[in-house]
Enzyme design. Structure first.
Site, mmCIF file in Angstrom:
data_model
loop_
_atom_site.group_PDB
_atom_site.id
_atom_site.type_symbol
_atom_site.label_atom_id
_atom_site.label_comp_id
_atom_site.label_asym_id
_atom_site.label_seq_id
_atom_site.Cartn_x
_atom_site.Cartn_y
_atom_site.Cartn_z
ATOM 1 N N HIS A 121 -39.578 -7.068 7.814
ATOM 2 C CA HIS A 121 -39.756 -6.465 6.481
ATOM 3 C C HIS A 121 -40.573 -7.371 5.561
ATOM 4 O O HIS A 121 -40.425 -7.304 4.344
ATOM 5 C CB HIS A 121 -38.407 -6.148 5.826
ATOM 6 C CG HIS A 121 -37.426 -5.481 6.735
ATOM 7 N ND1 HIS A 121 -37.343 -4.108 6.863
ATOM 8 C CD2 HIS A 121 -36.522 -5.985 7.612
ATOM 9 C CE1 HIS A 121 -36.401 -3.804 7.749
ATOM 10 N NE2 HIS A 121 -35.891 -4.931 8.232
ATOM 11 N N GLU A 147 -61.125 -7.750 7.016
ATOM 12 C CA GLU A 147 -60.921 -6.489 6.301
ATOM 13 C C GLU A 147 -61.734 -5.352 6.937
ATOM 14 O O GLU A 147 -61.226 -4.248 7.165
ATOM 15 C CB GLU A 147 -61.309 -6.655 4.825
ATOM 16 C CG GLU A 147 -60.369 -7.568 4.072
ATOM 17 C CD GLU A 147 -60.872 -7.891 2.669
ATOM 18 O OE1 GLU A 147 -60.155 -7.605 1.715
ATOM 19 O OE2 GLU A 147 -62.000 -8.419 2.540
#
Ligand code: ARG
Length: 493
Positions: free
Chosen positions: A158, A292
């Site tokens: 998480h 990216e």
């Protein structure tokens, strides 16, 4: 300008530039033009062997085809006036050899089996390259893992500090995933490398063609037997694209981590300057643009798979022109995945990992709380859930000293305190140490240095096996191609 020999008989009327471009596959066909010459040569050798054309005709055709093979295909063949490169090359041959000879090239076949064969040749070569690229990526990950078996870092679930791990363990996780990507492509390869040639339009041909012969000449492992299926299916393309799309999700996740890790508040890694960009306004910026763009390419490859899937989904048997529009998506997906794999390898190999920062974060956020709970279970034979509750409540209180643990035990109704059981702060501190935590996790696949060292050794062996298999396949293509060209030269000696 040579005429399109395919349209000559049945159709008349001028086509607008826009219409010709709309219908033409020339741009994508540049990628299969080389394969088309090989297919033409194999076809002619077969026609001659089966006595479907005379030796003298075969010689003239082969001479012209060898010239294209040796010197390159002239630009004229790629004119949009031709619907595709198959028509372009045939038109050139008819123009140069005359219709008596050039007009005999296409007997016993169709562009439908021809194009499917060309795409499969191109894709199997691309697949080999992609597999080789994945092998190099895996090799790089294993090299980093080998260097960093002792580099502690925080492991996350998480995106919260969860338990300590090592950079070696992290890199090995990706290597394992890319190894499955390799397997998927390797399995797809077996279904790509089958020959549709000789299926003709779809219903085979009345000429006594020899499909096994051309398949062997072209280095295929076998024949696409049913002739309707042979020209109609592009499932091999969907399989390759889905393998690539899945591989790209792994690439994208790794890129996401590189973006995150290179940020100024994480600083786990410094990416090499060539892989980064700066800002046109903020002079201090160093941005991880390569990672990216690579993350974005995952969308492009998945998009190529989606487009290809939707193009085939409603098509009746057998060949439909829609199939032509699938090829550019296939080539784009292959291109994006290949470039990403290669550049990622370079980006990782040149990355500088910050051992101190990683180690500094490894013990943060009570990341060894599980180890403390485990040690309480081991020392006092209490149920894991009780230990979990005590430690959890102590974390809520903000400290893992013995006094807080005792208070926590009372609050969760454990019915005992840990100090009365003899727990000392030294024991607590030992249980909470990152190095101790890592050393315990030594079962196969875990982050303990002894486990990751063993894993690196094992994975290198697997890498060598995968490499040998890929080299063997690549060698088989190269040999088949050399033999095909040698056979062709022998005929025209
Ligand atoms: N350019 C076509 C393609 O890529 C080749 C096959 C054309 N066949 C036909 N019947 N029009 O699919």
């Amino acid at each position: 300008m040579k005429n399109d020999v395919v349209r000559l008989g049945r159709l008349s009327g001028e086509r607008s530039e826009e219409l010709m471009q709309f219908l033409s596959s020339m741009q994508a066909d540049r990628s299969i033009a080389g394969a088309d010459i090989l297919v033409d040569i194999a076809h002619v050798l077969m026609l001659e062997k089966q006595k479907i054309i005379e030796e003298a005709v075969a010689k003239k055709l082969i001479r012209a085809l060898l010239k294209l093979h040796d010197k390159g295909i002239s630009e004229e063949a790629f004119d949009d006036r031709f619907e595709d490169v198959h028509a372009g090359i045939e038109s050139l041959l008819v123009a140069s050899l005359g219709p008596e000879t050039g007009g005999r090239l296409h007997v016993g076949r169709s562009r439908n089996d021809e194009v499917a064969t060309c795409i499969r040749i191109r894709v199997r070569d691309d697949l080999i390259r992609q597999m080789e690229d994945i092998l190099r990526l895996r090799e790089t990950l294993l090299a980093i893992a080998g260097e960093h078996t002792g580099t502690a870092m925080p492991g996350f679930t998480h995106l919260q500090h969860a338990q300590p791990t090592t950079l070696a363990h992290h890199m090995l996780a990706y290597e394992q995933a890319f190894s499955r990507d390799f397997d998927r492509l390797s399995e797809a390869y077996a279904r790509v490398n089958l020959s549709p040639l000789g299926a003709a339009a779809f219903a085979s041909t009345g000429y006594p063609v020899n499909r096994e012969f051309t398949a062997k000449l072209l280095g295929f492992d076998g024949v696409m037997v049913n002739t309707m299926d042979a020209v109609a299916t592009r499932d091999f393309a969907l399989e390759v694209l889905s393998g690539l799309a899945i591989a790209m999700t792994g690439i994208s996740r790794l890129c996401e981590e590189l973006v995150l890790w290179s940020s100024s508040f994480v600083r786990f890694v410094t990416l090499d300057d060539p892989f980064c960009s700066t800002s046109s306004i903020m002079p201090q910026k160093k941005n991880p643009d390569t990672a990216e763009i690579m993350r974005a390419k995952t969308g492009s490859v998945a998009g190529a798979l989606a487009a290809a899937t939707l193009i085939v989904k409603g098509l009746p048997m057998s060949y439909n022109r829609d199939l032509q529009d699938l090829t550019p998506h296939l080539l784009r997906g292959i291109h994006d995945a290949g470039t990403s794999t290669r550049l990622l390898t370079g980006m990782l190999a040149s990355a500088d990992f910050n051992r101190e920062r990683m180690a500094g974060e490894a013990g943060k956020g009570f990341s060894t709380a599980t180890d403390l709970a485990d040690s309480l279970v081991r020392a006092y034979a209490i149920p894991f859930r009780t230990a979990h509750s005590i430690v959890g409540r102590a974390v809520q209180k903000g400290s893992l000293d013995v006094a807080t643990l005792d208070a926590a035990a009372g609050e969760v109704g454990a019915g005992f305190t840990l100090s009365e059981k003899g727990l000392t702060q030294a024991q607590v501190d030992k249980a909470l140490s990152v190095t101790f935590s890592l050393s315990l996790r030594k079962s196969p696949g875990g982050p303990a240095p002894v486990a990751t060292k063993g894993a690196v050794r094992e994975r290198k062996k697997q890498l060598a096996r995968d490499r040998a298999k890929t080299d063997e396949r690549a060698g088989k293509h190269a040999k088949a191609k050399d033999r095909l060209i040698a056979d062709a030269r022998r005929l025209v000696l």
